[in-house]
Scaffold this active site. Structure first.
Site, PDB file in Angstrom:
ATOM      1  CE  LYS A  26      -0.408 -50.173 -48.508  1.00 17.65           C
ATOM      2  NZ  LYS A  26       0.236 -48.892 -48.230  1.00 17.65           N
TER       3      LYS A  26
ATOM      4  CD  GLN B  25      -0.743 -45.931 -46.140  1.00 17.99           C
ATOM      5  OE1 GLN B  25      -0.461 -47.460 -46.347  1.00 17.99           O
ATOM      6  NE2 GLN B  25      -0.730 -45.302 -47.142  1.00 17.99           N
TER       7      GLN B  25
ATOM      8  CG  ASP C  13       6.242 -48.538 -48.356  1.00 20.45           C
ATOM      9  OD1 ASP C  13       5.362 -49.326 -49.042  1.00 20.45           O
ATOM     10  OD2 ASP C  13       5.480 -47.803 -47.324  1.00 20.45           O
TER      11      ASP C  13
END
Ligand code: NDP
Length: 291
Positions: free
Chosen positions: A52, A96, A119
């Site tokens: 990412k 994460q 997200d």
């Protein structure tokens, strides 16, 4: 006809558009800034975060990784999220997953400012998606929708079977497929589904988001089906230097000859997820800075 639906190529076109938009955004503003929180040293998570960060840099998005030890307390992690929420230099926040067992992931996700939740996992963002007023759409399902738009002219009336009902893939994808702008007829299957094959055989679109190698076999799908394989599974492979290879949830080789379109693993949904995350981060920066 080659049924292979190349996620890398589609993702590259999404990234190129984002790169251009970031360039024009950053002409008179600081580049979009993404804060990534990585707890512990789970090898797959560390590798996703590296991917990412690299992809963000390639489109001109600045990312900072906040690494914390496995032993961090939930309160300290919540305090870090709060600092990032109030830091005006941060446009987007991503924690994460998975988190260590002693930390409640829901509490952490709910602590993220929904306006920075790139997200799209915050209940407010998932709720908005469900009622057809999305703000941030989770990256994997929105990447799947882009892939489906590439494979099919029109999803309207198509029978879609989503295998898997997680909050990050299956459920938001089902919501997207059933919205008025997509108009698919959606069935969601899971581990308690009776006779999974009876459902998948009826489907025009099968999406497998389970985490089981080759769960979907050729006898479970019809001729002309479009298959999206979300699964990422490590299977032992002595011929590889690292001792394993990645496979999806679908028996690609057996299904490809009868499919209209099918995504490979790797090179299908994975690159789309990252591309859509970058797009969400740009969107967060635009909203945050009032552009
Ligand atoms: P979860 O483990 O959260 O969910 C898996 C789902 O599969 C559950 O709903 C479960 O049912 C269902 N399931 C399990 N076994 C069966 C079975 N035999 N038949 C039917 N359904 C079954 O996984 P995620 O959604 O987080 O991820 C799914 C896969 O996708 C994983 O391999 C993951 O690594 C991958 N992934 C890939 C991404 C990418 O970018 N390519 C992004 C996110 C995930 P139940 O609810 O009843 O337990």
């Amino acid at each position: 006809m080659d049924a292979r639906l190349d996620g890398r190529a589609v993702a590259e076109s999404v990234r190129a558009a984002t790169r251009q938009a970031v360039e024009s955004f950053a002409q008179d503003a600081a580049p979009p800034a993404l804060a990534v929180v990585l707890v512990g040293d789970h090898p797959a998570s560390a590798s996703y975060v590296r991917g990412k960060k690299k992809a963000a840099a390639e489109v001109g998005i600045e990312s900072t990784v906040h690494r914390r030890a496995d032993s961090i307390s939930q309160d300290d992690l919540l305090a870090l999220v709060d600092t990032l929420n109030t830091d005006d230099a941060v446009d987007g926040i991503l924690v994460q997953l998975p988190l260590p067992d002693h930390i409640d992931p829901h509490a952490v996700i709910e602590a993220i400012d929904p306006a920075k939740d790139v997200d799209g996992f915050h209940p407010q963002n998932l709720g908005r998606l469900l009622i057809g007023m999305p703000q941030f759409t989770p990256a994997t399902p929105s990447g799947i929708m882009v892939l489906l738009e590439h494979a099919l002219d029109d999803l309207s009336g198509q029978r879609a079977v989503v295998v898997g009902r997680s909050n990050i893939v299956g459920k938001p994808l089902a919501a997207l497929l059933m919205q008025r702008n997509a108009n698919a007829t959606v069935t969601v299957c899971h581990s308690r589904t009776r006779d999974l094959a009876a459902h998948t055989r009826e489907a025009d679109i099968v999406v497998a988001a389970v985490g089981r190698p080759k769960l979907i076999t050729a006898d479970m799908v019809r001729e002309g089906v479009t298959v999206i394989d979300v699964g990422i599974n490590r299977v032992d492979d002595e011929t590889r230097e690292r001792g394993y290879r990645l496979v999806g949830d679908v028996d690609y080789d057996a299904i490809a000859p009868k499919a209209h379109a099918i995504t490979p693993v790797p090179g299908g949904v994975g690159p789309m997820t990252i591309a859509m995350l970058l797009r969400n981060t740009l969107q967060a920066a635009q909203q945050h800075r009032g552009q």
